[in-house]
Write a protein that holds these residues in place. Sequence first.
Motif: not given
Lengths: 503, 503
Positions: A68-76, A265-279, A355-359
């Motif tokens: 849960e922590d991984l998901f709710f602290i780092y990914l979401l 910031t624009k690209h760093a936030f987008a990248t972080w989000s992108f990696v979290a989704e793939i993860f 579509m239902r997914g990660a959440v």
Amino acid sequence: MLSSDHSSVVPINLFVALLCACIVIGHLLEEQRWMNESITALAVGLCTGVVILLTTGGKSSHLLVFSEDLFFIYLLPPIIFNAGFQVKKKQFFRNFMTIMLFGAVGTLISTATISIGATHFFKKMNISSLRVGDYLAIGAIFSATDSVCTLQVLNQDETPLLALTYRTSTQALQLNFSGNFLYLFISSTILGVVTGLLSAYIIKKLYFGRHSTDREVALMILMAYLSYMLAELFYLSAILTVFFCGIVMSHYTWHNVTESSRITTKHAFATWSFVAEIFIFLYVGMDALDIEKWKVVSDSPGTSIMVSSILLGLVLVGRAAFVFPLSFLSNLTKKFPYEKIGIKQQVTIWWAGLMRGAVSMALAYNQFTRSGHTHLHGNAIMITSTITVVLFSTVVFGLMTKPLVRILLPSQKHTASMLSSEPSSPKSFAVPLLIRQDSEDDQASNDVPHRTSLRMFLSTPSHTVHHYWRKFDNSFMRPVFGGRGFVPFVPCSPTDQTVQQWQ
Amino acid sequence: MLSSDHSSVVPINLFVALLCACIVIGHLLEEQRWMNESITALAVGLCTGVVILLTTGGKSSHLLVFSEDLFFIYLLPPIIFNAGFQVKKKQFFRNFMTIMLFGAVGTLISTATISIGATHFFKKMNISSLRVGDYLAIGAIFSATDSVCTLQVLNQDETPLLALTYRTSTQALQLNFSGNFLYLFISSTILGVVTGLLSAYIIKKLYFGRHSTDREVALMILMAYLSYMLAELFYLSAILTVFFCGIVMSHYTWHNVTESSRITTKHAFATWSFVAEIFIFLYVGMDALDIEKWKVVSDSPGTSIMVSSILLGLVLVGRAAFVFPLSFLSNLTKKFPYEKIGIKQQVTIWWAGLMRGAVSMALAYNQFTRSGHTHLHGNAIMITSTITVVLFSTVVFGLMTKPLVRILLPSQKHTASMLSSEPSSPKSFAVPLLIRQDSEDDQASNDVPHRTSLRMFLSTPSHTVHHYWRKFDNSFMRPVFGGRGFVPFVPCSPTDQTVQQWQ
């Protein structure tokens, strides 16, 4: 170092390598109109799961245990913050009432439909160990539209509507329908807005860029994360808070920093989000083969298939139950025909949110397992069924969305070509109502042809709430908190970045 | 959510808020020539420690328990990778032999000196529970120059020399002087270089930027992290690997990505590293008041003070024991007087490397505690002494470095003014030998006045190793892996970014 736990190094290595592989494969399949990163990650996860299953002799199929922590602290948080940060504010606030109607009311209808349906069918099927709370949770889990996946298919233009749907569902679970929805919504929003404004004020007053770009960027990231954690502290909806913090930061703070910081910031936030989704998708793909859960349900394969089919049906019905009635209601309030939501558009809205997914997965794990494990029969069935629904809806519904949009909305030739060939520049994709043509701020739109926005500007009454907000924003908010036009050096903005590049 | 562990939310909130406070205070004190971010973070940490100590009634002074994983997985890799990524490659490779001499040999001498000295004194003082491994560890712990802090004081221009010193020390601990230093060094370097080249090749071949900036950035971050984890997997020096991966990535990969990606990676890595450093210093500041450890040593305050003083003395002697002899040796190989290291410069090199910081603390925790706790008398004394040495060296030596440089090297007026007023643009700060004037690549230096580099170019023999490397790089490496001048669109580079901005 790390000598204390060298065994965890192997899975981390594999997981990072797989993430890289997903990115490369996703890039190579970019040209395929029916493909997207989520499906790629799911497929890679499935394949890896098979390999692990074979090498471990059928003991395990995943590398990491769900946390849960991984998901709710780092990914979401990065995913939601980025959704707020990159949202098209004009569209979002112009369509605010519609979004609220669809997001909040719609999700409640959908959750209720699915909960009642599940209770009705599963009670008959005699599935043990499910209580009332579980049925409400099932409603929330399967009402959570996978905005990530949907946005990838629809090229990130449905953001506001879906992001809100998505958030509301998660909340609904938290609340367990206890009724103080309004309090939670308002206080979470206020916290997010206040944190965002505070960051804008601090950065404007101190003008960090004078000394160091890194400080500005660090402060933006830390304040965004702080908003999320503060909401957790006060038992508010952290997701709502960080979403609104993202909106405020992109409206004020972002304009107060140096150009390098803006791009970063624009690209760093987008990248972080992108990696979290793939993860997340990679994890779901691997977990789909988790033998432990399938073993528990293997003595009743019929039940499992039935449950999955019922849930898929309820997802379809639950979304239909609010999209069509609410569209009808919404149309009643509109004067001009082009403002109304046509039946074809209604079908698109309905279908694109299936579509239902990660959440959904995360919520299901949270509700039905303890650190990824379960031995209760009913719980195991719910987990495997969730996996089935997620896989089926992502792959089948996902693959059919693009062709469906092309068939239902063929008049927009431009749209169709954008969908198939240029997924990285989604600026001009416009499905009516859902996505009205972005009219941009006046300052920026002088030299860009904006036929649609001009028509809208002439035909709609200008004395709207939005108009008064603009006046207030320009005369009070921007002078205090900064923003476009109120900082000395403004070469580009998040929305017209692409435009400038091509001029 | 996070409901399972809501108690951890409060400390996380406080810690993030304190990080923000450190950044703001650090910015406000930027003008103060004797201040730097590390000292600010230490001070904020100390103050917070006092407050926590008072509110908890003297039970605890810190918010988080030291975790090896936190340090070695999240904090150290970005710091080291960024050091490699932002290193001035020309200087690094020009002075490679000197750096190796000072870094590898020097650290060994320093470690041996401190180990022998500590054994000699502490045996006499009858400190129990310390074994041979502990004494060797003490040598390594107190040989680890705090490059972070030193670089902040000296405006990030001593990077190569200090970064290597720093890394070597950490390794020395890992190796326990088992003799396969050369194998470890070579294999770690090769792994880092190969991973870096692989990332360059993939990104060049596939040209990710065509579709999405995020993919490029994500791949760079993931590959860098992969190099670190792979080194862990093969029991190599992960720090060396990620450092060289950073160098290769900035030399090849960085030139193959789009301009947005370049700006993003440059600043994102720097920001990550910046936040990690503040995090560590904040932690050390808080931990300095940890009552548990002081209680253990409180029955013998004299011993504790003695041990700290002895260690500080050994740090001074240990560094002197290699800086002056090795400078003498290095001078013997140089023909021209201006190439030699003058006595004043030697004193500067000696003094600037005296600060001990986050790495020393981490190594001490790793060696003398179990998850931050200890009850052994000797171990507690070592922890408190390390804290004392880190605080004293960072604050006292740190504060005296800038004035010392100004007194010892007054001829460089420009340098002095740069030090005191413009810390964010350190490009032209040049301490001879340590920092030779950066001559840049030929392509970029046409329109920038480079008096020093021109003189160097005329006076030094051009048939050096570096010359052949350049030839090989231009004729083979760059055509294959990309790099400056071998990608279609090259508007700016990491080093001349600032120059272009001011033209």
